[in-house]
Design a protein around this motif. Structure first.
Motif, PDB file in Angstrom:
ATOM      1  N   ASN A 113       2.375  -1.028  -0.136  1.00 34.96           N
ATOM      2  CA  ASN A 113       1.498  -2.165   0.136  1.00 34.96           C
ATOM      3  C   ASN A 113       0.123  -2.006  -0.522  1.00 34.96           C
ATOM      4  O   ASN A 113      -0.904  -2.227   0.100  1.00 34.96           O
ATOM      5  CB  ASN A 113       1.374  -2.353   1.651  1.00 34.96           C
ATOM      6  CG  ASN A 113       1.076  -3.776   2.028  1.00 34.96           C
ATOM      7  OD1 ASN A 113       1.266  -4.686   1.232  1.00 34.96           O
ATOM      8  ND2 ASN A 113       0.619  -3.969   3.240  1.00 34.96           N
ATOM      9  N   ASN A 114       0.122  -1.580  -1.776  1.00 33.72           N
ATOM     10  CA  ASN A 114      -1.086  -1.406  -2.591  1.00 33.72           C
ATOM     11  C   ASN A 114      -1.994  -0.266  -2.135  1.00 33.72           C
ATOM     12  O   ASN A 114      -3.180  -0.255  -2.452  1.00 33.72           O
ATOM     13  CB  ASN A 114      -1.894  -2.700  -2.688  1.00 33.72           C
ATOM     14  CG  ASN A 114      -1.156  -3.769  -3.449  1.00 33.72           C
ATOM     15  OD1 ASN A 114      -0.360  -3.474  -4.338  1.00 33.72           O
ATOM     16  ND2 ASN A 114      -1.403  -5.016  -3.116  1.00 33.72           N
ATOM     17  N   TYR A 115      -1.466   0.683  -1.384  1.00 31.14           N
ATOM     18  CA  TYR A 115      -2.230   1.868  -0.992  1.00 31.14           C
ATOM     19  C   TYR A 115      -1.434   3.116  -1.360  1.00 31.14           C
ATOM     20  O   TYR A 115      -0.215   3.100  -1.406  1.00 31.14           O
ATOM     21  CB  TYR A 115      -2.504   1.899   0.513  1.00 31.14           C
ATOM     22  CG  TYR A 115      -3.553   0.922   0.963  1.00 31.14           C
ATOM     23  CD1 TYR A 115      -4.901   1.220   0.834  1.00 31.14           C
ATOM     24  CD2 TYR A 115      -3.196  -0.299   1.502  1.00 31.14           C
ATOM     25  CE1 TYR A 115      -5.873   0.322   1.241  1.00 31.14           C
ATOM     26  CE2 TYR A 115      -4.158  -1.202   1.916  1.00 31.14           C
ATOM     27  CZ  TYR A 115      -5.490  -0.884   1.787  1.00 31.14           C
ATOM     28  OH  TYR A 115      -6.446  -1.775   2.187  1.00 31.14           O
ATOM     29  N   VAL A 116      -2.156   4.213  -1.593  1.00 32.25           N
ATOM     30  CA  VAL A 116      -1.534   5.513  -1.816  1.00 32.25           C
ATOM     31  C   VAL A 116      -1.696   6.304  -0.521  1.00 32.25           C
ATOM     32  O   VAL A 116      -2.797   6.397   0.026  1.00 32.25           O
ATOM     33  CB  VAL A 116      -2.190   6.269  -2.996  1.00 32.25           C
ATOM     34  CG1 VAL A 116      -1.582   7.655  -3.131  1.00 32.25           C
ATOM     35  CG2 VAL A 116      -2.046   5.476  -4.278  1.00 32.25           C
ATOM     36  N   ALA A 163      -6.031   6.142  -1.065  1.00 33.84           N
ATOM     37  CA  ALA A 163      -6.554   5.330  -2.165  1.00 33.84           C
ATOM     38  C   ALA A 163      -5.930   3.943  -2.167  1.00 33.84           C
ATOM     39  O   ALA A 163      -4.843   3.733  -1.638  1.00 33.84           O
ATOM     40  CB  ALA A 163      -6.282   6.004  -3.509  1.00 33.84           C
ATOM     41  N   TRP A 164      -6.631   3.029  -2.782  1.00 41.99           N
ATOM     42  CA  TRP A 164      -6.144   1.680  -3.044  1.00 41.99           C
ATOM     43  C   TRP A 164      -5.591   1.691  -4.459  1.00 41.99           C
ATOM     44  O   TRP A 164      -6.223   2.221  -5.370  1.00 41.99           O
ATOM     45  CB  TRP A 164      -7.305   0.695  -2.924  1.00 41.99           C
ATOM     46  CG  TRP A 164      -7.026  -0.667  -3.447  1.00 41.99           C
ATOM     47  CD1 TRP A 164      -7.420  -1.174  -4.653  1.00 41.99           C
ATOM     48  CD2 TRP A 164      -6.324  -1.717  -2.802  1.00 41.99           C
ATOM     49  NE1 TRP A 164      -6.990  -2.465  -4.794  1.00 41.99           N
ATOM     50  CE2 TRP A 164      -6.308  -2.825  -3.664  1.00 41.99           C
ATOM     51  CE3 TRP A 164      -5.681  -1.830  -1.578  1.00 41.99           C
ATOM     52  CZ2 TRP A 164      -5.694  -4.026  -3.341  1.00 41.99           C
ATOM     53  CZ3 TRP A 164      -5.074  -3.031  -1.265  1.00 41.99           C
ATOM     54  CH2 TRP A 164      -5.083  -4.097  -2.136  1.00 41.99           C
ATOM     55  N   CYS A 165      -4.400   1.186  -4.662  1.00 38.60           N
ATOM     56  CA  CYS A 165      -3.869   1.122  -6.022  1.00 38.60           C
ATOM     57  C   CYS A 165      -3.734  -0.349  -6.397  1.00 38.60           C
ATOM     58  O   CYS A 165      -3.164  -1.137  -5.663  1.00 38.60           O
ATOM     59  CB  CYS A 165      -2.540   1.871  -6.163  1.00 38.60           C
ATOM     60  SG  CYS A 165      -1.258   1.440  -4.994  1.00 38.60           S
ATOM     61  N   GLU A 166      -4.279  -0.694  -7.525  1.00 31.94           N
ATOM     62  CA  GLU A 166      -4.284  -2.088  -7.942  1.00 31.94           C
ATOM     63  C   GLU A 166      -3.896  -2.166  -9.408  1.00 31.94           C
ATOM     64  O   GLU A 166      -4.282  -1.329 -10.205  1.00 31.94           O
ATOM     65  CB  GLU A 166      -5.684  -2.681  -7.739  1.00 31.94           C
ATOM     66  CG  GLU A 166      -5.786  -4.133  -8.074  1.00 31.94           C
ATOM     67  CD  GLU A 166      -7.176  -4.670  -7.774  1.00 31.94           C
ATOM     68  OE1 GLU A 166      -7.247  -5.785  -7.294  1.00 31.94           O
ATOM     69  OE2 GLU A 166      -8.162  -3.967  -8.017  1.00 31.94           O
ATOM     70  N   GLY A 167      -3.141  -3.199  -9.750  1.00 35.17           N
ATOM     71  CA  GLY A 167      -2.765  -3.397 -11.141  1.00 35.17           C
ATOM     72  C   GLY A 167      -1.490  -2.665 -11.493  1.00 35.17           C
ATOM     73  O   GLY A 167      -0.938  -1.912 -10.718  1.00 35.17           O
ATOM     74  N   THR A 168      -1.041  -2.935 -12.681  1.00 31.47           N
ATOM     75  CA  THR A 168       0.180  -2.318 -13.178  1.00 31.47           C
ATOM     76  C   THR A 168      -0.014  -1.972 -14.639  1.00 31.47           C
ATOM     77  O   THR A 168      -1.034  -2.295 -15.236  1.00 31.47           O
ATOM     78  CB  THR A 168       1.369  -3.285 -13.065  1.00 31.47           C
ATOM     79  OG1 THR A 168       1.076  -4.452 -13.836  1.00 31.47           O
ATOM     80  CG2 THR A 168       1.633  -3.681 -11.638  1.00 31.47           C
TER      81      THR A 168
END
Length: 118
Positions: free
Chosen positions: A10-13, A46-51
């Motif tokens: 869900n966009n988090y690490v 962490a927040w992970c965003e993008g690809t």
């Protein structure tokens, strides 16, 4: 999972806690990052965003993980397996394979012949 294992959800690490008593829960569904007790086994780090940028041509093989959103265009050929989620609107044609269980609501149009079983 072992202590220090990192996963994305869900966009988090998330990282499996290093404490020996809590890290053993990382393998259990209720303690997974999507579970109700996730904070006992995982740290949100962490927040992970993008690809990654798309390639100029399609790959020969399908990706191992599905995309987050459906494609805008339908596929050229149908899949071999039914979808796990029904569509929002009914199809114009009946299915070729009837369901194993009856629906909760009656049909809007009666069948031409009676069923053989009650």
């Amino acid at each position: 999972y072992v202590p220090g294992t990192r996963v994305s959800y869900n966009n988090y690490v998330f990282e499996c806690k290093s404490d020996i008593h809590y890290s053993k829960f990382c393998k259990q569904a209720a303690y997974s990052p999507s579970g109700i007790y996730w904070s006992l086994a995982w740290n949100k780090i962490a927040w992970c965003e993008g690809t990654m940028a798309p390639t100029s041509t399609p790959s020969a093989e399908p990706s191992l993980t599905p995309s987050a959103a459906p494609s805008l265009e339908p596929s050229v050929s149908p899949s071999d397996e039914p979808s796990l989620k029904p569509s929002a609107s009914p199809s114009d044609e009946p299915s070729l394979k009837p369901s194993a269980a009856p629906s909760d609501e009656p049909s809007l149009k009666p069948s031409a012949e009676p069923s053989l079983e009650p």
